[in-house]
Design a protein around this motif. Structure first.
Motif, PDB file in Angstrom:
ATOM      1  N   GLU A 197      -7.821  -5.661 -11.388  1.00  0.00           N
ATOM      2  CA  GLU A 197      -7.397  -6.916 -10.762  1.00  0.00           C
ATOM      3  C   GLU A 197      -6.084  -7.430 -11.337  1.00  0.00           C
ATOM      4  N   ASP A 198      -5.786  -7.022 -12.580  1.00  0.00           N
ATOM      5  CA  ASP A 198      -4.573  -7.506 -13.256  1.00  0.00           C
ATOM      6  C   ASP A 198      -3.289  -6.932 -12.678  1.00  0.00           C
ATOM      7  N   ILE A 199      -3.400  -5.938 -11.788  1.00  0.00           N
ATOM      8  CA  ILE A 199      -2.167  -5.357 -11.238  1.00  0.00           C
ATOM      9  C   ILE A 199      -1.629  -6.173 -10.056  1.00  0.00           C
ATOM     10  N   LYS A 200      -2.315  -7.230  -9.689  1.00  0.00           N
ATOM     11  CA  LYS A 200      -1.855  -8.090  -8.588  1.00  0.00           C
ATOM     12  C   LYS A 200      -0.432  -8.564  -8.875  1.00  0.00           C
ATOM     13  N   GLY A 201       0.490  -8.280  -7.943  1.00  0.00           N
ATOM     14  CA  GLY A 201       1.874  -8.692  -8.092  1.00  0.00           C
ATOM     15  C   GLY A 201       2.679  -7.865  -9.074  1.00  0.00           C
ATOM     16  N   LYS A 202       2.103  -6.789  -9.610  1.00  0.00           N
ATOM     17  CA  LYS A 202       2.786  -5.978 -10.626  1.00  0.00           C
ATOM     18  C   LYS A 202       3.412  -4.728 -10.012  1.00  0.00           C
ATOM     19  N   ARG A 203       4.181  -4.025 -10.849  1.00  0.00           N
ATOM     20  CA  ARG A 203       4.835  -2.774 -10.450  1.00  0.00           C
ATOM     21  C   ARG A 203       3.937  -1.599 -10.847  1.00  0.00           C
ATOM     22  N   VAL A 204       3.592  -0.780  -9.856  1.00  0.00           N
ATOM     23  CA  VAL A 204       2.664   0.330 -10.089  1.00  0.00           C
ATOM     24  C   VAL A 204       3.313   1.640  -9.633  1.00  0.00           C
ATOM     25  N   PHE A 205       3.415   2.602 -10.548  1.00  0.00           N
ATOM     26  CA  PHE A 205       3.873   3.930 -10.152  1.00  0.00           C
ATOM     27  C   PHE A 205       2.701   4.642  -9.502  1.00  0.00           C
ATOM     28  N   VAL A 206       2.896   5.107  -8.241  1.00  0.00           N
ATOM     29  CA  VAL A 206       1.805   5.747  -7.515  1.00  0.00           C
ATOM     30  C   VAL A 206       1.975   7.258  -7.369  1.00  0.00           C
ATOM     31  N   GLY A 207       3.205   7.773  -7.523  1.00  0.00           N
ATOM     32  CA  GLY A 207       3.419   9.205  -7.408  1.00  0.00           C
ATOM     33  C   GLY A 207       4.794   9.494  -6.852  1.00  0.00           C
ATOM     34  N   PRO A 208       5.121  10.780  -6.658  1.00  0.00           N
ATOM     35  CA  PRO A 208       6.424  11.140  -6.100  1.00  0.00           C
ATOM     36  C   PRO A 208       6.539  10.754  -4.633  1.00  0.00           C
ATOM     37  N   PRO A 209       7.760  10.585  -4.135  1.00  0.00           N
ATOM     38  CA  PRO A 209       7.953  10.309  -2.709  1.00  0.00           C
ATOM     39  C   PRO A 209       7.390  11.445  -1.856  1.00  0.00           C
ATOM     40  N   ALA A 210       6.630  11.087  -0.856  1.00  0.00           N
ATOM     41  CA  ALA A 210       6.078  12.046   0.116  1.00  0.00           C
ATOM     42  C   ALA A 210       5.041  12.994  -0.466  1.00  0.00           C
ATOM     43  N   GLY A 211       4.693  12.860  -1.738  1.00  0.00           N
ATOM     44  CA  GLY A 211       3.688  13.731  -2.318  1.00  0.00           C
ATOM     45  C   GLY A 211       2.284  13.237  -2.012  1.00  0.00           C
ATOM     46  N   SER A 212       1.288  14.120  -2.134  1.00  0.00           N
ATOM     47  CA  SER A 212      -0.094  13.732  -1.869  1.00  0.00           C
ATOM     48  C   SER A 212      -0.623  12.804  -2.950  1.00  0.00           C
ATOM     49  N   ALA A 213      -0.058  12.879  -4.167  1.00  0.00           N
ATOM     50  CA  ALA A 213      -0.533  12.039  -5.267  1.00  0.00           C
ATOM     51  C   ALA A 213      -0.342  10.562  -4.962  1.00  0.00           C
ATOM     52  N   SER A 214       0.789  10.209  -4.337  1.00  0.00           N
ATOM     53  CA  SER A 214       1.049   8.796  -4.057  1.00  0.00           C
ATOM     54  C   SER A 214       0.041   8.241  -3.056  1.00  0.00           C
ATOM     55  N   GLY A 215      -0.283   9.024  -2.038  1.00  0.00           N
ATOM     56  CA  GLY A 215      -1.268   8.587  -1.071  1.00  0.00           C
ATOM     57  C   GLY A 215      -2.635   8.414  -1.693  1.00  0.00           C
ATOM     58  N   GLN A 216      -3.005   9.366  -2.569  1.00  0.00           N
ATOM     59  CA  GLN A 216      -4.311   9.266  -3.214  1.00  0.00           C
ATOM     60  C   GLN A 216      -4.361   8.063  -4.150  1.00  0.00           C
ATOM     61  N   SER A 217      -3.266   7.804  -4.877  1.00  0.00           N
ATOM     62  CA  SER A 217      -3.221   6.648  -5.781  1.00  0.00           C
ATOM     63  C   SER A 217      -3.425   5.344  -5.011  1.00  0.00           C
ATOM     64  N   MET A 218      -2.701   5.194  -3.902  1.00  0.00           N
ATOM     65  CA  MET A 218      -2.812   3.953  -3.139  1.00  0.00           C
ATOM     66  C   MET A 218      -4.191   3.801  -2.503  1.00  0.00           C
ATOM     67  N   ASP A 219      -4.757   4.920  -2.048  1.00  0.00           N
ATOM     68  CA  ASP A 219      -6.114   4.878  -1.502  1.00  0.00           C
ATOM     69  C   ASP A 219      -7.123   4.482  -2.572  1.00  0.00           C
ATOM     70  N   MET A 220      -6.940   5.006  -3.789  1.00  0.00           N
ATOM     71  CA  MET A 220      -7.853   4.689  -4.882  1.00  0.00           C
ATOM     72  C   MET A 220      -7.795   3.208  -5.228  1.00  0.00           C
ATOM     73  N   ILE A 221      -6.586   2.688  -5.339  1.00  0.00           N
ATOM     74  CA  ILE A 221      -6.418   1.276  -5.673  1.00  0.00           C
ATOM     75  C   ILE A 221      -7.059   0.391  -4.596  1.00  0.00           C
ATOM     76  N   GLU A 222      -6.861   0.756  -3.340  1.00  0.00           N
ATOM     77  CA  GLU A 222      -7.436  -0.048  -2.265  1.00  0.00           C
ATOM     78  C   GLU A 222      -8.957   0.033  -2.266  1.00  0.00           C
ATOM     79  N   ALA A 223      -9.512   1.216  -2.550  1.00  0.00           N
ATOM     80  CA  ALA A 223     -10.961   1.366  -2.586  1.00  0.00           C
ATOM     81  C   ALA A 223     -11.584   0.550  -3.718  1.00  0.00           C
ATOM     82  N   ILE A 224     -10.861   0.409  -4.830  1.00  0.00           N
ATOM     83  CA  ILE A 224     -11.389  -0.311  -5.992  1.00  0.00           C
ATOM     84  C   ILE A 224     -11.179  -1.817  -5.866  1.00  0.00           C
ATOM     85  N   THR A 225     -10.002  -2.230  -5.406  1.00  0.00           N
ATOM     86  CA  THR A 225      -9.641  -3.654  -5.442  1.00  0.00           C
ATOM     87  C   THR A 225      -9.475  -4.300  -4.068  1.00  0.00           C
TER      88      THR A 225
END
Length: 336
Positions: A133-161
């Motif tokens: 919850e503390d990442i609200k309004g913060k800067r989060v590195f999610v992965g490389p541009p166009a890589g699958s890691a960035s999509g998975q990171s954002m999906d994970m964050i949304e599923a949790i928070t």
């Protein structure tokens, strides 16, 4: 913003007019140098010196590497199972070139699956971020541009928070090498770093000051949101045991983490003999591979097809049949 330009991306999708020619020197690509996606092709390079020289480029964006395998500009790559699923459907990083991506996916064959690593949601101990919850309004590195890691990171964050990138937090996308340095320089508050569990490269981030790894909250497991997150092929939930990292401020706690599955992908026109030799070399050297990195322990003949959607190469099938392994009918190239 997706930095891949449609025209350049489409060009990389263009299939070679003639079938690729594979010589004794093979070109391979892997992802982050801290992860198994880089280590596995490097180990294959070690194990096949009698038959082939494998030149491995690491820290590559593996969604692009999958395209290079498909068009024959490289011979092999570690391919995330989730990225291949999007390639087959023409979605995600392949959305702008959907038809070309779908066609290209038919040129990819698999040798074997392996656990690619774990997500390490890292933040420095003095950052003020102690929970998701503390990442609200913060800067989060999610992965490389166009890589699958960035999509998975954002999906994970949304599923949790329930937080969405661009609305609830700023999603930063950089190449892995640049991201490592930026995290050490304090350029973002949470670092969604992929890597092998127990990797010294991960622990090194705490050489100057300790870091915290955020755990997937127990109450999230079993929710509809988490079930949806896990529906994507290649995603899994795993535990990183307490004490995994010396420089982790919460090292006395088990961390519930998201893991990801990859496969060693090759072009369908690779010769059967080469594909056979590569597959055989991996499985005949498992004792060494397991000793090099404990993250490879799950790799064995019993797990060779975990989360596998790509068809197997006939050369790989030949090895599995010789080893007495039953090959699922749907993974044979002639299966509909």
């Amino acid at each position: 913003m997706n930095i891949l330009k449609t025209a350049a991306f489409a060009a990389s999708m263009t299939l070679a007019a003639a079938a690729p020619s594979f010589a004794d020197t093979l070109k391979a690509e892997g992802g982050s140098a801290a992860g198994l996606s880089a280590l596995v092709p490097q180990l294959l390079s070690k194990y096949t010196t009698d038959n082939h020289e494998i030149r491995v480029n690491v820290d590559q964006t593996l969604t692009r590497a999958a395209l290079k395998v498909a068009n024959g500009s490289i011979n092999m790559a570690s391919i995330p199972a989730g990225a291949y699923d999007k390639m087959v459907k023409g979605k995600g990083p392949y959305k702008k070139v959907s038809e070309e991506a779908i066609a290209a996916s038919g040129n990819v064959r698999a040798l074997f699956s392996f656990l690619g690593g774990h997500y390490h949601p890292m933040t420095y101990a003095d950052s003020g971020v102690e929970s998701w919850e503390d990442i609200k309004g913060k800067r989060v590195f999610v992965g490389p541009p166009a890589g699958s890691a960035s999509g998975q990171s954002m999906d994970m964050i949304e599923a949790i928070t329930g937080y969405k990138a661009g609305e609830d937090y700023e999603a930063i996308k950089l190449a892995w090498g640049a991201a490592n340095q930026a995290f050490e320089d304090g350029k973002f508050d949470l670092f969604m770093r992929t890597g092998t569990m127990g990797s010294a490269a991960i622990d090194q981030f705490g050489s100057a000051k300790q870091f915290r790894i955020l755990s997937v909250p127990q109450e999230v497991i079993g929710t509809d949101a988490w079930a949806k997150y896990l529906q994507v092929p290649g995603r899994a939930t795993d535990v990183m045991p307490a004490g995994t990292y010396a420089n982790q401020v919460n090292a006395d706690e088990d961390v519930l983490s998201s893991a990801y599955v990859m496969f060693m992908g090759v072009n369908k026109d690779m010769s059967d003999d080469v594909a056979y030799q590569l597959t055989k070399a991996m499985f005949e050297n498992l004792d060494d591979a397991h000793s090099v990195n404990k993250g490879l322990t799950p790799l064995n003949l019993g797990n060779a097809f975990v989360s596998q959607k790509a068809k197997l190469h006939p050369g790989a099938i030949r090895y599995y049949e010789e080893a007495g392994v039953e090959v699922p009918a749907e993974l044979r190239p002639d299966a509909s």
